[in-house]
Design a protein around this motif. Structure first.
Motif, PDB file in Angstrom:
ATOM      1  N   VAL A 173      14.002   0.100 -11.573  1.00  0.00           N
ATOM      2  CA  VAL A 173      12.979   0.487 -11.027  1.00  0.00           C
ATOM      3  C   VAL A 173      12.363   1.991 -11.239  1.00  0.00           C
ATOM      4  N   ASN A 174      13.666   2.847 -10.906  1.00  0.00           N
ATOM      5  CA  ASN A 174      13.338   4.246 -11.112  1.00  0.00           C
ATOM      6  C   ASN A 174      13.369   4.720 -12.626  1.00  0.00           C
ATOM      7  N   LEU A 175      14.233   3.832 -13.547  1.00  0.00           N
ATOM      8  CA  LEU A 175      14.086   4.283 -14.881  1.00  0.00           C
ATOM      9  C   LEU A 175      12.642   3.838 -15.314  1.00  0.00           C
ATOM     10  N   LEU A 176      12.117   2.453 -14.875  1.00  0.00           N
ATOM     11  CA  LEU A 176      11.098   2.279 -15.479  1.00  0.00           C
ATOM     12  C   LEU A 176       9.907   3.085 -15.072  1.00  0.00           C
ATOM     13  N   TYR A 218       2.663   9.215  -6.253  1.00  0.00           N
ATOM     14  CA  TYR A 218       3.238  10.504  -5.898  1.00  0.00           C
ATOM     15  C   TYR A 218       4.378  10.718  -6.980  1.00  0.00           C
ATOM     16  N   THR A 219       5.312   9.675  -6.975  1.00  0.00           N
ATOM     17  CA  THR A 219       6.261   9.793  -8.034  1.00  0.00           C
ATOM     18  C   THR A 219       5.749  10.081  -9.505  1.00  0.00           C
ATOM     19  N   GLU A 220       4.903   9.455  -9.983  1.00  0.00           N
ATOM     20  CA  GLU A 220       4.249   9.532 -11.361  1.00  0.00           C
ATOM     21  C   GLU A 220       3.887  10.962 -11.666  1.00  0.00           C
ATOM     22  N   GLU A 221       3.140  11.368 -10.499  1.00  0.00           N
ATOM     23  CA  GLU A 221       2.578  12.857 -10.652  1.00  0.00           C
ATOM     24  C   GLU A 221       3.724  13.921 -10.717  1.00  0.00           C
ATOM     25  N   THR A 222       5.067  13.669  -9.808  1.00  0.00           N
ATOM     26  CA  THR A 222       5.956  14.404  -9.745  1.00  0.00           C
ATOM     27  C   THR A 222       6.693  14.640 -11.041  1.00  0.00           C
ATOM     28  N   TYR A 223       6.720  13.310 -11.662  1.00  0.00           N
ATOM     29  CA  TYR A 223       7.510  13.404 -13.037  1.00  0.00           C
ATOM     30  C   TYR A 223       6.664  13.969 -14.101  1.00  0.00           C
ATOM     31  N   LYS A 224       5.507  13.833 -13.986  1.00  0.00           N
ATOM     32  CA  LYS A 224       4.722  14.578 -15.129  1.00  0.00           C
ATOM     33  C   LYS A 224       4.736  16.185 -14.836  1.00  0.00           C
ATOM     34  N   LYS A 225       4.860  16.534 -13.602  1.00  0.00           N
ATOM     35  CA  LYS A 225       5.018  18.012 -13.348  1.00  0.00           C
ATOM     36  C   LYS A 225       6.437  18.549 -13.580  1.00  0.00           C
ATOM     37  N   TYR A 226       7.299  17.953 -13.138  1.00  0.00           N
ATOM     38  CA  TYR A 226       8.875  18.264 -13.378  1.00  0.00           C
ATOM     39  C   TYR A 226       9.643  17.798 -14.382  1.00  0.00           C
ATOM     40  N   VAL A 267       0.907  -1.088   0.215  1.00  0.00           N
ATOM     41  CA  VAL A 267       0.052  -0.083  -0.245  1.00  0.00           C
ATOM     42  C   VAL A 267       0.917   1.233  -0.025  1.00  0.00           C
ATOM     43  N   LEU A 268       1.798   1.222   0.954  1.00  0.00           N
ATOM     44  CA  LEU A 268       2.843   2.288   0.797  1.00  0.00           C
ATOM     45  C   LEU A 268       3.326   2.485  -0.235  1.00  0.00           C
ATOM     46  N   SER A 269       4.006   1.321  -1.023  1.00  0.00           N
ATOM     47  CA  SER A 269       4.800   1.458  -2.264  1.00  0.00           C
ATOM     48  C   SER A 269       3.814   2.035  -3.429  1.00  0.00           C
ATOM     49  N   ALA A 270       2.440   1.623  -3.144  1.00  0.00           N
ATOM     50  CA  ALA A 270       1.720   2.175  -4.214  1.00  0.00           C
ATOM     51  C   ALA A 270       1.189   3.664  -4.321  1.00  0.00           C
ATOM     52  N   ILE A 271       1.137   3.896  -3.021  1.00  0.00           N
ATOM     53  CA  ILE A 271       0.980   5.776  -2.904  1.00  0.00           C
ATOM     54  C   ILE A 271       2.367   6.264  -3.056  1.00  0.00           C
ATOM     55  N   MET A 272       3.636   5.915  -2.954  1.00  0.00           N
ATOM     56  CA  MET A 272       4.693   6.461  -3.211  1.00  0.00           C
ATOM     57  C   MET A 272       4.965   6.371  -4.851  1.00  0.00           C
ATOM     58  N   GLY A 273       4.440   5.488  -5.482  1.00  0.00           N
ATOM     59  CA  GLY A 273       4.657   5.285  -6.737  1.00  0.00           C
ATOM     60  C   GLY A 273       3.608   6.311  -7.462  1.00  0.00           C
ATOM     61  N   SER A 308       3.691   4.095 -16.142  1.00  0.00           N
ATOM     62  CA  SER A 308       2.560   4.407 -15.036  1.00  0.00           C
ATOM     63  C   SER A 308       2.837   3.744 -13.682  1.00  0.00           C
ATOM     64  N   ALA A 309       2.550   4.118 -12.690  1.00  0.00           N
ATOM     65  CA  ALA A 309       2.775   3.486 -11.457  1.00  0.00           C
ATOM     66  C   ALA A 309       2.242   1.980 -11.292  1.00  0.00           C
ATOM     67  N   LEU A 310       1.125   1.799 -11.935  1.00  0.00           N
ATOM     68  CA  LEU A 310       0.457   0.503 -12.034  1.00  0.00           C
ATOM     69  C   LEU A 310       1.253  -0.430 -12.554  1.00  0.00           C
ATOM     70  N   THR A 311       1.967  -0.177 -13.832  1.00  0.00           N
ATOM     71  CA  THR A 311       2.910  -1.041 -14.447  1.00  0.00           C
ATOM     72  C   THR A 311       4.232  -1.275 -13.755  1.00  0.00           C
ATOM     73  N   VAL A 312       4.665  -0.302 -13.165  1.00  0.00           N
ATOM     74  CA  VAL A 312       5.727  -0.773 -12.076  1.00  0.00           C
ATOM     75  C   VAL A 312       5.387  -1.469 -11.029  1.00  0.00           C
ATOM     76  N   THR A 313       4.344  -1.340 -10.613  1.00  0.00           N
ATOM     77  CA  THR A 313       3.783  -2.330  -9.438  1.00  0.00           C
ATOM     78  C   THR A 313       3.565  -3.805 -10.026  1.00  0.00           C
ATOM     79  N   ILE A 314       3.135  -3.758 -10.975  1.00  0.00           N
ATOM     80  CA  ILE A 314       2.886  -5.318 -11.650  1.00  0.00           C
ATOM     81  C   ILE A 314       4.251  -5.827 -12.042  1.00  0.00           C
TER      82      ILE A 314
END
Length: 236
Positions: free
Chosen positions: A165-168, A71-79, A63-69, A173-179
């Motif tokens: 993982v960070n490169l992926l 957040y990371t996805e939105e951060t990459y979209k913005k910056y 669950v924590l990893s999904a939330i972080m993923g 998307s975060a869901l793809t990374v989780t899978i």
């Protein structure tokens, strides 16, 4: 996926089905592997935490990893996909959290340093090492504590893993990374069963088949979406 839905993301039916199948497959494989252990060994490990406790911890971590993923996805979209900065700062800023455990870490490191040496005769031919002859007149090998060598190998492989993982995460998307991470964990489980000579339970095999099938189903849906996007951009 639940975290993404609460975050406002929408998923196709195929993606939802793939995630459900993957979850069932992972739980089935892990649970079956735990149940296949010898009952005689279970009595010897009665003082260890229950398997259900481990599942709860893994669930919280997921669950924590999904939330972080997300957040990371939105951060990459913005910056922008600055995955190297994310890799650097996420590890640098977490180092102070290990300070309370410094005495224990030092003791463990000393134990590793006092482990039996691991001979590396191939390095004896390198110049500048100052290696002499042993008592039998043979070229001495380069000896390092075996546990430190294993630790260094683990660190290098972990670096390669987290870098990937960070490169992926920067290109998907975060869901793809989780899978992908869940499939990797199942592969690690299967490798551990094979390397340590454990018996592959039928449930573990069925769970692995379900997981790999779910991963293939998810990838087919992702490829179909990509092709539709390319066709749409080509007609404009």
């Amino acid at each position: 996926m639940i975290a993404g839905t609460l975050y406002g993301k929408k998923y196709s039916r195929i993606q939802i089905l793939a995630v459900i199948l993957l979850t069932i497959g992972v739980i089935t494989a892990a649970w079956s592997d735990a149940q296949s252990k010898d009952s005689s060994k279970t009595a010897e490990r009665s003082d260890r935490p229950a398997f259900g406790t481990g599942l709860i911890i893994l669930f919280v971590a997921q669950v924590l990893s999904a939330i972080m993923g997300l957040y990371t996805e939105e951060t990459y979209k913005k910056y922008g996909p600055q995955w190297r900065e994310n890799l650097f700062y996420s590890h640098l800023l977490s180092l102070p959290l290990f300070l309370p455990f410094a005495p224990s870490l030092i003791r463990q490191f000393r134990r590793l340093a006092s482990s039996p040496p691991l001979s590396l005769p191939a390095l004896a031919h390198l110049s500048g090492l100052g290696l002499g002859k042993n008592t039998e007149g043979e070229t001495a090998g380069f000896h390092v504590p075996s546990q430190l060598a294993y630790l260094a190998t683990n660190v290098l492989t972990q670096y390669a893993c987290i870098r990937g993982v960070n490169l992926l995460a920067a290109v998907s998307s975060a869901l793809t990374v989780t899978i992908v991470l869940n499939i990797r964990k199942l592969v690690s489980l299967l490798l551990s069963i094979w390397l340590f000579g454990n018996r592959l339970a039928v449930g573990t095999l069925l769970g692995a088949i379900v997981v790999f099938g779910a991963g293939g189903l998810y990838s087919l849906d992702s490829r179909a979406k990509t092709s539709r996007v390319h066709k749409g951009s080509g007609t404009k």
